[in-house]
Design a protein around this motif. Structure first.
Motif, PDB file in Angstrom:
ATOM      1  N   SER A 100      78.118 -42.024  39.927  1.00  0.00           N
ATOM      2  CA  SER A 100      79.352 -42.403  40.608  1.00  0.00           C
ATOM      3  C   SER A 100      79.750 -41.323  41.613  1.00  0.00           C
ATOM      4  CB  SER A 100      80.483 -42.604  39.600  1.00  0.00           C
ATOM      5  OG  SER A 100      80.180 -43.663  38.701  1.00  0.00           O
ATOM      6  N   VAL A 101      80.148 -41.755  42.807  1.00  0.00           N
ATOM      7  CA  VAL A 101      80.579 -40.827  43.859  1.00  0.00           C
ATOM      8  C   VAL A 101      81.748 -41.435  44.617  1.00  0.00           C
ATOM      9  CG1 VAL A 101      78.333 -39.723  44.205  1.00  0.00           C
ATOM     10  CG2 VAL A 101      78.904 -41.788  45.498  1.00  0.00           C
ATOM     11  N   VAL A 102      82.476 -40.572  45.335  1.00  0.00           N
ATOM     12  CA  VAL A 102      83.490 -41.004  46.289  1.00  0.00           C
ATOM     13  C   VAL A 102      83.094 -40.430  47.647  1.00  0.00           C
ATOM     14  CG1 VAL A 102      85.934 -41.110  46.869  1.00  0.00           C
ATOM     15  CG2 VAL A 102      85.233 -40.865  44.471  1.00  0.00           C
ATOM     16  N   LEU A 103      83.156 -41.257  48.703  1.00  0.00           N
ATOM     17  CA  LEU A 103      82.711 -40.859  50.029  1.00  0.00           C
ATOM     18  C   LEU A 103      83.854 -40.972  51.033  1.00  0.00           C
ATOM     19  CD1 LEU A 103      79.375 -42.921  50.131  1.00  0.00           C
ATOM     20  CD2 LEU A 103      79.704 -40.595  49.239  1.00  0.00           C
ATOM     21  N   TRP A 104      83.972 -39.960  51.893  1.00  0.00           N
ATOM     22  CA  TRP A 104      84.903 -39.980  53.007  1.00  0.00           C
ATOM     23  C   TRP A 104      84.110 -39.885  54.312  1.00  0.00           C
ATOM     24  CZ3 TRP A 104      86.057 -37.845  48.373  1.00  0.00           C
ATOM     25  CH2 TRP A 104      87.329 -38.069  47.824  1.00  0.00           C
ATOM     26  N   LYS A 159      75.824 -36.159  51.957  1.00  0.00           N
ATOM     27  CA  LYS A 159      76.512 -34.888  52.167  1.00  0.00           C
ATOM     28  C   LYS A 159      76.409 -34.446  53.621  1.00  0.00           C
ATOM     29  CE  LYS A 159      78.729 -31.203  50.809  1.00  0.00           C
ATOM     30  NZ  LYS A 159      80.170 -31.317  50.479  1.00  0.00           N
ATOM     31  N   ARG A 160      75.305 -34.772  54.265  1.00  0.00           N
ATOM     32  CA  ARG A 160      75.123 -34.397  55.678  1.00  0.00           C
ATOM     33  C   ARG A 160      76.015 -35.208  56.600  1.00  0.00           C
ATOM     34  NH1 ARG A 160      69.611 -34.595  54.256  1.00  0.00           N
ATOM     35  NH2 ARG A 160      69.403 -36.587  55.367  1.00  0.00           N
ATOM     36  N   ILE A 161      76.203 -36.490  56.310  1.00  0.00           N
ATOM     37  CA  ILE A 161      76.883 -37.364  57.271  1.00  0.00           C
ATOM     38  C   ILE A 161      78.345 -37.622  56.935  1.00  0.00           C
ATOM     39  CG2 ILE A 161      74.692 -38.470  57.858  1.00  0.00           C
ATOM     40  CD1 ILE A 161      75.600 -40.918  56.276  1.00  0.00           C
ATOM     41  N   CYS A 162      78.771 -37.301  55.718  1.00  0.00           N
ATOM     42  CA  CYS A 162      80.144 -37.583  55.306  1.00  0.00           C
ATOM     43  C   CYS A 162      81.048 -36.370  55.525  1.00  0.00           C
ATOM     44  CB  CYS A 162      80.197 -37.971  53.827  1.00  0.00           C
ATOM     45  SG  CYS A 162      79.511 -39.599  53.467  1.00  0.00           S
ATOM     46  N   LEU A 163      82.313 -36.630  55.711  1.00  0.00           N
ATOM     47  CA  LEU A 163      83.296 -35.554  55.755  1.00  0.00           C
ATOM     48  C   LEU A 163      83.382 -34.875  54.396  1.00  0.00           C
ATOM     49  CD1 LEU A 163      85.635 -34.067  57.206  1.00  0.00           C
ATOM     50  CD2 LEU A 163      87.152 -35.869  56.321  1.00  0.00           C
ATOM     51  N   GLU A 164      83.339 -35.687  53.338  1.00  0.00           N
ATOM     52  CA  GLU A 164      83.403 -35.150  51.974  1.00  0.00           C
ATOM     53  C   GLU A 164      82.701 -36.101  51.028  1.00  0.00           C
ATOM     54  OE1 GLU A 164      86.732 -33.882  48.564  1.00  0.00           O
ATOM     55  OE2 GLU A 164      87.373 -34.390  50.598  1.00  0.00           O
ATOM     56  N   VAL A 165      82.045 -35.558  50.017  1.00  0.00           N
ATOM     57  CA  VAL A 165      81.445 -36.330  48.931  1.00  0.00           C
ATOM     58  C   VAL A 165      81.937 -35.742  47.622  1.00  0.00           C
ATOM     59  CG1 VAL A 165      79.326 -37.049  47.777  1.00  0.00           C
ATOM     60  CG2 VAL A 165      79.373 -36.865  50.283  1.00  0.00           C
ATOM     61  N   ARG A 166      82.514 -36.580  46.779  1.00  0.00           N
ATOM     62  CA  ARG A 166      82.932 -36.117  45.451  1.00  0.00           C
ATOM     63  C   ARG A 166      82.000 -36.743  44.419  1.00  0.00           C
ATOM     64  NH1 ARG A 166      88.981 -35.511  42.971  1.00  0.00           N
ATOM     65  NH2 ARG A 166      88.876 -33.810  44.496  1.00  0.00           N
ATOM     66  N   PHE A 167      81.274 -35.903  43.698  1.00  0.00           N
ATOM     67  CA  PHE A 167      80.367 -36.366  42.644  1.00  0.00           C
ATOM     68  C   PHE A 167      81.181 -36.583  41.378  1.00  0.00           C
ATOM     69  CE2 PHE A 167      77.444 -35.002  39.124  1.00  0.00           C
ATOM     70  CZ  PHE A 167      76.604 -36.101  39.166  1.00  0.00           C
ATOM     71  N   LEU A 168      81.136 -37.822  40.850  1.00  0.00           N
ATOM     72  CA  LEU A 168      81.897 -38.161  39.648  1.00  0.00           C
ATOM     73  C   LEU A 168      81.041 -38.219  38.392  1.00  0.00           C
ATOM     74  CD1 LEU A 168      84.314 -40.954  40.950  1.00  0.00           C
ATOM     75  CD2 LEU A 168      84.785 -38.516  40.628  1.00  0.00           C
ATOM     76  N   GLY A 169      79.739 -37.955  38.542  1.00  0.00           N
ATOM     77  CA  GLY A 169      78.913 -37.884  37.343  1.00  0.00           C
ATOM     78  C   GLY A 169      77.734 -38.830  37.339  1.00  0.00           C
ATOM     79  N   SER A 170      76.723 -38.464  36.543  1.00  0.00           N
ATOM     80  CA  SER A 170      75.600 -39.334  36.197  1.00  0.00           C
ATOM     81  C   SER A 170      75.616 -39.481  34.681  1.00  0.00           C
ATOM     82  CB  SER A 170      74.279 -38.728  36.661  1.00  0.00           C
ATOM     83  OG  SER A 170      74.153 -38.748  38.069  1.00  0.00           O
ATOM     84  N   TYR A 171      75.558 -40.710  34.191  1.00  0.00           N
ATOM     85  CA  TYR A 171      75.795 -40.950  32.765  1.00  0.00           C
ATOM     86  C   TYR A 171      75.081 -42.234  32.340  1.00  0.00           C
ATOM     87  CZ  TYR A 171      79.362 -43.628  35.254  1.00  0.00           C
ATOM     88  OH  TYR A 171      80.015 -44.443  36.143  1.00  0.00           O
ATOM     89  N   PRO A 172      74.867 -42.422  31.029  1.00  0.00           N
ATOM     90  CA  PRO A 172      74.135 -43.603  30.561  1.00  0.00           C
ATOM     91  C   PRO A 172      74.902 -44.896  30.834  1.00  0.00           C
ATOM     92  CG  PRO A 172      74.237 -41.906  28.855  1.00  0.00           C
ATOM     93  CD  PRO A 172      75.184 -41.487  29.925  1.00  0.00           C
ATOM     94  N   ARG A 173      74.186 -45.916  31.241  1.00  0.00           N
ATOM     95  CA  ARG A 173      74.784 -47.233  31.414  1.00  0.00           C
ATOM     96  C   ARG A 173      75.053 -47.872  30.054  1.00  0.00           C
ATOM     97  NH1 ARG A 173      71.060 -50.465  35.639  1.00  0.00           N
ATOM     98  NH2 ARG A 173      72.347 -52.165  34.803  1.00  0.00           N
ATOM     99  N   ALA A 174      76.119 -48.659  29.989  1.00  0.00           N
ATOM    100  CA  ALA A 174      76.463 -49.325  28.731  1.00  0.00           C
ATOM    101  C   ALA A 174      75.886 -50.729  28.636  1.00  0.00           C
ATOM    102  CB  ALA A 174      77.978 -49.385  28.583  1.00  0.00           C
TER     103      ALA A 174
END
Length: 310
Positions: free
Chosen positions: A196-200, A261-276
Motif C-alpha cells: 500500500s502506498v500514497v502518491l502525490w 519516487k522519481r516522478i512523484c512529489l511525494e510517496v508514502r509507503f504504508l506497508g507490505s503485508y499478507p493478503r487476507a
C-alpha cells in the motif's frame, strides 16, 4: 503487562469481532477508542503497540476517515489485514415494535449497506450517524434513538433485543480491517502479499495519472485499490491511495516504487503485508518478463554490456 491493541470501540463493534480473529489478539490488552483517529493517535504517541481499524468495504469502497488518517500526520504502517463478512441486526430496547421506530443509528459506513432494507421497512425513520455501530447500540440503550444497526452479538452487551437479523443489501458484503503500527521493517514475503502506498503528483498535467499507473502496468503489477483523496490544498488537488499486488522485496514492486519516487512529489509507503483473501498457492505466476529471476537476468545483462562482455 501485555502490550495493548487499540481498536474502534466501544465493545461490540465489528472491528472488535474482526480483531479477535487474529491469534496475537489473545496475548494483548484490547482497548476500545471512540474513533479511528483516536485509535491511530494512541499508536503515534506510544499508548498502544498497534491499532485495528476498518479501511474498506465491498459496498462503498475505502473508509475515508481511515485513509485520510494514514495519508496525513506522522507516518504509520500496515502489518496485517482481516476480511469479515458483514450482516446487520436491528437492535431495539425490549418491547419495541417496528412501528415504534422513528429514529435509527449506525456508523456512516453502514448506511449504504442497509439503505434498501431501510427504505422498504422503515421509510419514514430518521437516520442519525454514530461513531460506531456499537456506539449506536449504546445510544439506543440510553434512549437517544429507537433502533441501531449493529452486529447481532452487540445486543446482549447493551441489554437490547434483536428485532430483525441478517440485514444486508448486498450479498457477501465484506469489510476489510487493518492492523497499523509505527514504521518498521516489513514482515517477510509470503508469496501472497499486498503493498500500500500514497502518491502525490508533482503537478497536474494531461496523462498524469496514466504516468503513475504506468509504473505498475509495465511491470505486470495488478492494482487492488485506487482511490483519490483531496489534499486540502484546494479544489482539484488530490493524492492517490493505492493497493498493489506483491511485496516490496519483489523486484518488480521495488522497481515500480523507485520509478514512482522519481516522478512523484511525494510517496508514502504504508506497508507490505499478507493478503487476507488468498494464499500463495492461489496467486497467479507473474506475467512473462516480470519475475524476480527475469529482473536479475536483465540487470546482469546490462552489467555485461557495460563491461563489454555481451
Amino acid at each position: 503487562m501485555p502490550a495493548s491493541y487499540a481498536y474502534l470501540g466501544p465493545e461490540g463493534t465489528f472491528t472488535e469481532a474482526a480483531l479477535r480473529t487474529l491469534p496475537e489478539a489473545a496475548t494483548r490488552n484490547l482497548v476500545p477508542y471512540v474513533s479511528v483517529q483516536s485509535a491511530l493517535d494512541a499508536v503515534r504517541v506510544g499508548e498502544a503497540e498497534a491499532a485495528f481499524v476498518p479501511i474498506e468495504n465491498s459496498v462503498e469502497g475505502g473508509i475515508t476517515t481511515t485513509l485520510d488518517e494514514l495519508v496525513a500526520g506522522t507516518p504509520l504502517m500496515i502489518y496485517r489485514e482481516v476480511l469479515l463478512s458483514i450482516t446487520f441486526a436491528l437492535l431495539v430496547r425490549p418491547g419495541t415494535k417496528l412501528a415504534d421506530i422513528k429514529t435509527v443509528s449506525a456508523h456512516p459506513a453502514a448506511q449504504p449497506q442497509v439503505r434498501n432494507w431501510l427504505k422498504a421497512n422503515l421509510p419514514d425513520a430518521h437516520w442519525e450517524s454514530a461513531a460506531s455501530n456499537a456506539d449506536a447500540a449504546r445510544l439506543v440503550q440510553e434512549g437517544q434513538y429507537d433502533a441501531a444497526f449493529a452486529g447481532e452479538f452487540a445486543a446482549a452487551l447493551y441489554g437490547l433485543e434483536v428485532l430483525e437479523s441478517g440485514i444486508h443489501d448486498a450479498e457477501n458484503a465484506q469489510t476489510r480491517f487493518v492492523l497499523v503500527g509505527r514504521p518498521a521493517r516489513p514482515a517477510a514475503p509470503t508469496g501472497a502479499d499486498k503493498t500500500s502506498v500514497v502518491l502525490w503528483q508533482r503537478d497536474d498535467h494531461p496523462g498524469g495519472l496514466r504516468d503513475l499507473l504506468g509504473e505498475f502496468a509495465t511491470r505486470g503489477i495488478n492494482l487492488m485499490l485506487l482511490q483519490s483523496r483531496p489534499t486540502g490544498a484546494g479544489i482539484g488537488n488530490y493524492c492517490f491511495c493505492i493497493d498493489a499486488e506483491g511485496h516490496i522485496s519483489d523486484r518488480r514492486v521495488a522497481e515500480a516504487l523507485m520509478g514512482l519516487k522519481r516522478i512523484c512529489l511525494e510517496v508514502r509507503f504504508l506497508g507490505s503485508y499478507p493478503r487476507a483473501d488468498v494464499t500463495a498457492k492461489d496467486v497467479s505466476a507473474p506475467r512473462p518478463g516480470t519475475s524476480d529471476e527475469e529482473f536479475v537476468a536483465a540487470s546482469e545483462w546490462v552489467a555485461r554490456c557495460q563491461d563489454g562482455r555481451f
